[in-house]
Design a protein around this motif. Structure first.
Motif, mmCIF file in Angstrom:
data_model
loop_
_atom_site.group_PDB
_atom_site.id
_atom_site.type_symbol
_atom_site.label_atom_id
_atom_site.label_comp_id
_atom_site.label_asym_id
_atom_site.label_seq_id
_atom_site.Cartn_x
_atom_site.Cartn_y
_atom_site.Cartn_z
ATOM 1 N N VAL A 9 -2.061 -5.663 -9.216
ATOM 2 C CA VAL A 9 -2.591 -4.822 -8.133
ATOM 3 C C VAL A 9 -1.480 -4.708 -7.096
ATOM 4 C CG1 VAL A 9 -4.287 -4.650 -6.273
ATOM 5 C CG2 VAL A 9 -4.984 -5.543 -8.495
ATOM 6 N N ILE A 10 -1.185 -3.477 -6.674
ATOM 7 C CA ILE A 10 -0.137 -3.277 -5.655
ATOM 8 C C ILE A 10 -0.745 -2.517 -4.500
ATOM 9 C CG2 ILE A 10 2.273 -2.621 -5.354
ATOM 10 C CD1 ILE A 10 2.273 -1.594 -8.154
ATOM 11 N N ASP A 11 -0.583 -3.051 -3.277
ATOM 12 C CA ASP A 11 -1.148 -2.391 -2.093
ATOM 13 C C ASP A 11 -0.099 -2.382 -0.984
ATOM 14 O OD1 ASP A 11 -2.703 -1.398 -0.079
ATOM 15 O OD2 ASP A 11 -4.019 -3.147 0.079
ATOM 16 N N PRO A 12 0.970 -1.587 -1.163
ATOM 17 C CA PRO A 12 2.085 -1.659 -0.225
ATOM 18 C C PRO A 12 1.796 -0.944 1.089
ATOM 19 C CG PRO A 12 2.504 0.052 -1.853
ATOM 20 C CD PRO A 12 1.171 -0.568 -2.201
ATOM 21 N N PRO A 13 2.652 -1.144 2.095
ATOM 22 C CA PRO A 13 2.521 -0.357 3.319
ATOM 23 C C PRO A 13 2.825 1.115 3.018
ATOM 24 C CG PRO A 13 4.264 -2.028 3.521
ATOM 25 C CD PRO A 13 3.766 -2.091 2.146
ATOM 26 N N ARG A 14 2.721 1.926 4.066
ATOM 27 C CA ARG A 14 2.845 3.381 3.938
ATOM 28 C C ARG A 14 4.075 3.846 3.148
ATOM 29 N NH1 ARG A 14 0.140 7.184 6.269
ATOM 30 N NH2 ARG A 14 -1.321 5.636 7.022
ATOM 31 N N LYS A 15 5.194 3.134 3.285
ATOM 32 C CA LYS A 15 6.411 3.637 2.618
ATOM 33 C C LYS A 15 6.393 3.410 1.096
ATOM 34 C CE LYS A 15 9.429 -0.316 3.415
ATOM 35 N NZ LYS A 15 9.447 -1.218 4.512
#
Ligand code: SAH
Length: 546
Positions: free
Chosen positions: A381-387
């Motif tokens: 699962v990947i939930d990065p910031p906006r960038k």
């Protein structure tokens, strides 16, 4: 060409990604905030270029079907604030618009055409936010606490924001009263002097616990005892009062150092049936009940059976992974903020989760370390910031060969780019779900499921190239997609990334390294023809790049 201050009559066709309505006059697209699809308006042009214009509503001649009759009535600052750029729409219309934004970004940026179910509504469309940071400034000799007015650094007094819990208003008044009564100095951005920068509030919705944090340009504040007393009197549910030290000359809001002035170091909320401790520096989804839906969508895509190793990258206080921990064999979380990692470890313990470990570090570095350790997760699962994902991360994940990757993202444009990157690495995008976590604002959350296997040519419309992976797409200035859209809109010409990069180079604008690479050794690059060069230069001018 349209002229500034000219009045035109328009019918709004649809809503652009920033929340403005778009209509046409003299063959040009005119962007007008606070309008709904189907509205007939008379608009005053406030900015005109040869290809595009911006207007403001002068008169609403007739309303489109998506316009709400009363959603704006409760908010006194709707027009000045600009955060609720969709508040004038019915909620059903807002969901339609957001679902389309997600599908369109996946298609245009990622080349991914997936059937998309309707955008999931947020359980609450007002007062859903559990966090706010209010800037404090001196204006006309008076301290003012509020929010930045649209496109400016002028602070508007906050009043009662309809997205925030009501208790926040009482705390804002108390903080401002304390500044006035004790003549506390207020931060000045230009001279980098003065003490109090902002008030940061967070409420744990399920338990009612409130945290108040003063962000200061200094290591201590005068009248500290009075501050804690006055805040507690204003909101008896306050359990934690913190000083955050931010002495940097920056517009980053929070500093790295926190000192508890009164009460606990963190607050505790309940989410997905679990209990979570949250420090001021730890990320936490701003819409708690919306987050439960978001995590449910992610869990559905993850299709866990109890046998999996789950890697939760960009895990914050551990919330996504821990909400799935009972359905996996092993959970590994990665997060860069040490306080959030500490929260995640404590959160595992307090919920009786014994199969989890959390690593503190950059997601891309940690993924490499895990690969070297021989870890091969079944689901990531990947939930990065906006960038979006860090460069190289999608490749590292692909080498670890998980069966499924579930991408969660608050920016569908970077999600589309990262999904395309996975797609090129053999991960087929199979499902997408838009989830509305931010009602009334022009933001929406995207969940995409990618599955290991052959690329399905029916679902993937365009070929993926190195160019699409280039991070320069998301650096300063307009994105390649925006430039292409602008050129197409204004000159009817289609231009490639290659042509844009050639003209960028001519204009001395930095170009990402991959743009210099021919796609194969012996390919001869076509050169941008003059009429396309002219159109691209106009787009650069329009976007302020030259
Ligand atoms: N999944 C969490 C947090 C998502 S927000 C939740 O749902 O609550 C993104 C998180 O990524 C933040 O906690 C942020 O601190 C963290 N982060 C930002 N850059 C990072 C990096 N380079 N490596 C690891 N984590 C990072």
């Amino acid at each position: 060409m349209l002229q500034k201050n000219q009045t035109v009559e328009l019918v709004i066709d649809d809503i652009a990604n920033d929340g403005s309505g778009v209509g046409r006059a003299d063959g040009l697209a005119v962007f007008v905030p606070n309008t709904a699809a189907g509205d007939r308006i008379s608009a005053k042009i406030v900015k005109a270029t040869p290809r595009l214009a911006y207007g403001v509503v002068q008169e609403l001649l007739s309303s489109g079907p998506g316009r709400s009759r009363d959603a704006c009535s409760g908010c006194p600052v709707y027009r000045r604030c600009g955060s609720c750029s969709l508040r004038h729409l019915t909620y059903a219309e807002e969901l339609r618009v957001k679902g389309r934004w997600v599908s369109e970004n996946l298609r245009r940026i990622g080349g991914i055409d997936l059937p998309a179910p309707p955008c999931l509504p947020s359980p609450a469309s007002d007062r859903y936010r559990n966090k706010a940071i209010y800037p404090i400034r001196m204006q006309n000799g008076e301290p003012v606490l509020g929010f930045y007015a649209k496109r400016s650094h002028r602070v508007e007094p906050v009043g009662d924001c309809l997205l925030h819990p009501e208790v926040f208003s009482a705390l804002c008044r108390a903080a401002l009263g304390w500044i006035r009564r004790h003549r506390i100095s207020v931060y000045d951005e230009e001279t980098h002097t003065g003490l109090i920068r902002s008030l940061y509030l967070r409420q744990a919705e399920a338990t009612g616990e409130v945290m108040a944090c003063m962000i200061a340009n200094g290591h201590s504040i005068p009248a500290e005892g009075a501050l804690t007393e006055e805040l507690r009197a204003a909101c008896p549910r306050t359990v934690s009062i913190i000083l955050n030290v931010n002495t940097a000359r920056t517009n980053v809001l929070l500093g790295r150092e926190c000192r508890t002035l009164w009460g606990k170091d963190s607050i505790t909320d309940r989410l997905c049936g679990l209990s979570f401790e949250l420090s001021p520096l730890s990320f936490y989804q701003v819409n708690r009940r919306g987050a439960e839906q978001l995590y449910a969508a992610a869990a559905d895509f993850a299709a866990l059976t109890g046998r999996e190793t789950l890697l939760d990258l960009y895990c914050g206080a551990g919330t996504i992974g821990l909400s799935m921990a009972k359905r996996v064999k092993q959970l590994i979380g990665v997060e860069i903020i040490p306080e959030a990692v500490e929260n995640a470890r404590v959160n595992a313990l307090r919920n009786g989760v014994e199969n989890a470990r959390f690593l503190c570090g950059d997601a891309a570095d940690a993924a490499l370390a895990l690969e070297r350790e021989g870890i091969s997760p079944d689901v990531v699962v990947i939930d990065p910031p906006r960038k979006g994902c860090a460069p190289g991360l999608t490749e590292t994940i692909a080498r670890m060969k998980p069966e499924r990757v579930v991408m969660v993202s608050c920016d569908s444009a970077t999600a589309a780019r990262d999904a395309a990157s996975f797609n090129a690495l053999g991960y087929r995008p199979v499902r997408v779900q838009a989830v509305d976590m931010f009602p009334r604002t022009a933001h929406v959350e995207t969940v995409v499921l990618l599955s290991k296997g052959e690329v399905d040519s029916k679902k993937i419309r365009v070929e993926f190239s190195l160019e699409d992976m280039d991070m320069s797409e998301f650096q300063d200035g307009a994105t390649y997609t925006q430039i292409k859209d602008y050129v197409l809109e204004h000159s009817g010409l289609k231009v490639s990334n290659l042509y844009i990069s050639q003209i960028k180079r001519k204009c001395g604008i930095e170009v990402g390294k991959n743009y210099n690479l021919p796609k194969s050794e012996d390919s001869r690059q076509p050169m941008c023809p003059p009429e396309k060069e002219k159109a691209i230069r106009e787009a650069f001018k329009y976007f302020g790049m030259i």
